[in-house]
Design an enzyme around this catalytic site. Structure first.
Site, PDB file in Angstrom:
ATOM      1  N   CYS A  88       0.813  -1.218   0.000  1.00 25.46           N
ATOM      2  CA  CYS A  88       0.000   0.000   0.000  1.00 25.46           C
ATOM      3  C   CYS A  88       0.848   1.270   0.000  1.00 25.46           C
ATOM      4  O   CYS A  88       0.425   2.300  -0.532  1.00 25.46           O
ATOM      5  CB  CYS A  88      -0.978   0.013   1.161  1.00 25.46           C
ATOM      6  N   HIS A 163      -2.723   1.337   6.928  1.00 25.65           N
ATOM      7  CA  HIS A 163      -2.955   1.504   5.489  1.00 25.65           C
ATOM      8  C   HIS A 163      -2.648   2.933   5.064  1.00 25.65           C
ATOM      9  O   HIS A 163      -2.954   3.887   5.781  1.00 25.65           O
ATOM     10  CB  HIS A 163      -4.414   1.153   5.190  1.00 25.65           C
TER      11      HIS A 163
END
Length: 322
Positions: A88, A163
């Site tokens: 990510c 994230h």
């Protein structure tokens, strides 16, 4: 490392400006990333021109609808899905730099961008994460996973998942680019006057941060910006040539600070690339040979127990309290 992580080949990346800046450098992109501790106008003015904010937060699952803003399935810019674990950070970088017009980039990155033109987000994400050279650039800044505790029968502990996503302007609107969502999220248009897109992004980010408990440290914010060093060097030369020594001295301080930051980042990244297993083995062997290993082990246990006690007093969870 889980089985999925081993199959994907992508390793975890720290939320560190030095890591992101080094990644951008390896991609041939003349941008840098800086930590942000405040979203006030004065702090952001010192970082202009800003291209994007990279937001890290604890991921707890996503709903079918965004908490704020609206999905834009017809987004005409660059957007890729995250299709493998641990990618990510690089996906956030790609989603950001893919939407900066006229950005300089290395030949490999330029070829990859051209190759993915016209692809849907899922296919584009697969193409990006299948790129061996990009994965190697990503993994080069991850600490070596040289010691594994798998197979030792230790109790499993849950780990929080974090994230990275991006907030940036595109065609007059502020967008949220999250590789785990099916489409970019539009947060609406912004005024070109004043702070421009930054003012709108501040509202969106502050509203999101407000959903966390007061004093929470479950998120961090980074700024993607122009590298200030070339401009500072040019301005310094102009001031020195015109005899404005007071202004030149002030600018030299800023330039010195930026150069010191790069030196620190370079040192920290060199530590990340090094495998310390041989060193640790040699130190343990030396302690055992000198008869000091048991004492060192007892001292380490006491230190760990003290850390656990302090975390309990603060109401924090511990990974392993044995």
């Amino acid at each position: 490392m889980s089985a999925d992580d081993e199959q994907s080949g992508w390793q975890l990346t720290e939320s560190d400006p030095g890591v992101f800046t080094e990644l951008l450098k390896s991609l041939g992109v003349p941008l840098v990333v800086d930590d942000l501790y405040s979203l006030d106008s004065a702090s952001l003015a010192d970082l202009q021109p800003l291209h994007a904010f990279i937001f890290l937060f604890k991921w707890v699952g996503s709903s079918s609808e965004p908490a704020d803003g609206q999905y834009d399935p017809d987004f005409p810019g660059f957007f890729a899905h995250q299709v493998v674990n641990n990618a990510c950070a690089t996906l956030a970088v790609m989603n950001a730099i893919g939407n900066i017009p006229g950005l300089q980039m290395g030949s490999q990155l330029s070829d990859l961008m051209s190759f993915t033109t016209g692809m849907d987000p899922q296919t584009r994400g697969m193409a990006i994460t299948s790129s061996d050279w990009l994965r190697e650039a990503h993994n080069a800044l991850s600490p070596p996973a040289a010691i594994s505790l798998d197979g030792l029968g230790l109790p499993k502990t849950s780990e929080d998942a974090y994230h990275f996503i991006v907030y940036m302007p595109y065609m007059g609107c502020v967008y949220e680019l999250d590789g785990l969502k099916h489409s970019p999220v539009s947060h609406g248009s912004y005024q070109e006057s004043g702070e421009g897109w930054v003012a709108k992004a501040r509202e969106v980010i502050e509203a999101r941060i407000a959903t966390y408990p007061a004093g929470a440290l479950e998120f961090s914010l980074l700024a993607l910006r122009e590298d200030p060093i070339p401009k500072l060097q040019t301005q310094l030369a102009e001031l020195q040539s015109t005899g404005r020594q007071v202004d030149a001295a002030e600018l030299l301080d800023k330039l010195t600070t930026e150069n010191a930051k790069r030196e620190r980042w370079a040192f920290e990244n060199s530590l990340r690339r090094h495998n310390y297993v041989s060193l640790i083995h040699a130190l343990l062997a030396a302690l055992a040979k000198s008869g000091k290993l048991e004492a060192a082990k007892d001292g380490a246990k006491q230190a760990m127990q003290e850390r656990v006690r302090k975390r309990k007093d603060k109401g924090e969870s511990t990974m392993d309290e044995d």
